[in-house]
Design an enzyme around this catalytic site. Structure first.
Site, PDB file in Angstrom:
ATOM      1  N   TRP A 110      14.509  33.222 -14.177  1.00 44.65           N
ATOM      2  CA  TRP A 110      15.578  32.315 -13.765  1.00 44.65           C
ATOM      3  C   TRP A 110      16.897  32.923 -14.227  1.00 44.65           C
ATOM      4  CZ3 TRP A 110      13.830  26.704 -15.457  1.00 44.65           C
ATOM      5  CH2 TRP A 110      12.744  26.300 -14.658  1.00 44.65           C
ATOM      6  N   GLU A 111      17.710  33.375 -13.298  1.00 47.99           N
ATOM      7  CA  GLU A 111      18.909  34.107 -13.691  1.00 47.99           C
ATOM      8  C   GLU A 111      20.217  33.521 -13.192  1.00 47.99           C
ATOM      9  OE1 GLU A 111      18.550  38.494 -13.398  1.00 47.99           O
ATOM     10  OE2 GLU A 111      16.529  38.121 -12.624  1.00 47.99           O
TER      11      GLU A 111
END
Length: 343
Positions: free
Chosen positions: A135-136
């Site tokens: 998750w960026e």
């Protein structure tokens, strides 16, 4: 690529060592017996055989997985944003997906979908491999959402302003920060805890965590050290380290990083910071650190790392005590028959 893999194999043999660290806590046993340094492959080379009838020899890797969405039941599984629940985020056009903000979407609904996704991608309840959540789009700490991620701060302020009229700018800032960080923490913490509840033997962790943001390599006299402010921010993420079963930092490098000394400094401090974090959790053992890297340069795909840069990244990770490395690759590796054959 074959020559590169020969160099890589040689260095892998050299780096199969137990590295001494300053941590007082014991390390967990290796994932595989008599393999203290794990080599994992997480690149879409299955396309090489399917599209071009080209076979890549990956026997040197202990764990092999593909990042393709159809891939299931692998001992290295990476969960991108669309594969684990309903991750809230904004597109580059600032269009909200799943509410955009973590405080703007139902955590319960997200977790219900995440449970289904875990059962789909990891059907084996006795799974013992690497489970990586990627998750960026936003970071759980307000101050780290700079540059393109500033949209999460702006939208959080807007949300508070719309909910509460006649509130001072300072109050809006405080409430926006508080609501965002509380919700972001809940999303990340409860998601990884769900993973551990569902597949308790899996090595669950978030990709790119910890990060020390030592990207200032264009500065004169670059040392590679992590800025003190970023070290302190990592200390504040104790809730994340305590919930994790493994750490997955990244040392993917750019050719533009400069000379080999800069590449060594960049990699060295990032791994050192991860090793520091690994021993400061509430666990009675140090968390295993699996370092994500790649065999080509981030800014020049398919230009493979030099022998010296392999030593400065993979070799240095092993020497500093990492539990292993994960070689990642994107679709550039299989974008054409020419690129596939070059491997």
């Amino acid at each position: 690529m074959q020559l590169l893999l020969v160099h890589f194999t040689a260095w892998l043999r050299i780096t199969f060592i137990w590295s001494s660290t300053s941590a007082m806590k014991p390390a967990q046993p290796p994932v595989f017996q008599r393999k203290p340094f794990l080599a994992a492959w997480n690149a879409p080379t299955d396309h090489c055989s399917m599209r071009y009838n080209v076979t890549i020899n990956l026997k040197m890797f202990h764990v092999i997985g593909s990042p393709f969405a159809k891939a299931r039941g692998q001992n290295v599984t990476i969960f991108y944003v669309n594969r684990l629940g309903y991750y809230p985020w904004y597109t580059s056009q600032e269009i909200p997906v799943n509410g955009g903000l973590p405080q703007n979407f139902s955590l319960k609904t997200h977790l219900e979908k995440a449970r289904q996704d875990i059962n789909y991608y990891i059907p084996d309840k006795n799974f013992t491999g690497l489970a990586v959540i990627d998750w960026e789009h936003w970071r759980p700490q307000w101050d780290r959402n700079w540059s393109t991620k500033d949209v999460y701060r702006r939208q959080s302020r807007k949300l508070i302003s719309e909910m509460q009229e006649n509130v001072s700018a300072n109050a809006v800032e405080h409430l926006a920060r508080l609501s965002f960080e509380q919700s972001a923490q809940a999303f990340m913490k409860e998601t990884i805890e769900l993973g551990l509840q569902s597949r308790p033997k899996g090595l669950w962790g978030y990709y790119l965590y910890p990060d020390c943001h030592n990207y200032n390599f264009h500065e004169q006299n670059y040392t590679g050290s992590c800025p003190e402010s970023e070290v302190l921010r990592n200390n504040e993420l104790s809730w994340l380290w305590n919930s994790s079963a493994a750490l997955y930092p990244s040392i993917g490098i750019k050719k533009s990083l400069g000379n080999s000394e800069n590449i060594l400094r960049f990699s060295q401090f990032r791994v050192k910071e991860s090793m520091r974090i690994s021993s400061m959790t509430s666990h009675d053992y140090t968390l295993p650190v699996f370092v994500y890297t790649r065999l080509d340069y981030r800014d020049e795909p398919l230009l493979f790392l030099s022998k010296q840069d392999l030593v400065s990244t993979i070799g240095e990770s092993a020497a500093l005590g990492a539990a292993g490395i994960v070689i990642w690759g994107d679709m550039n590796l299989t974008s054409s028959e020419v690129s596939t054959s070059s491997m």
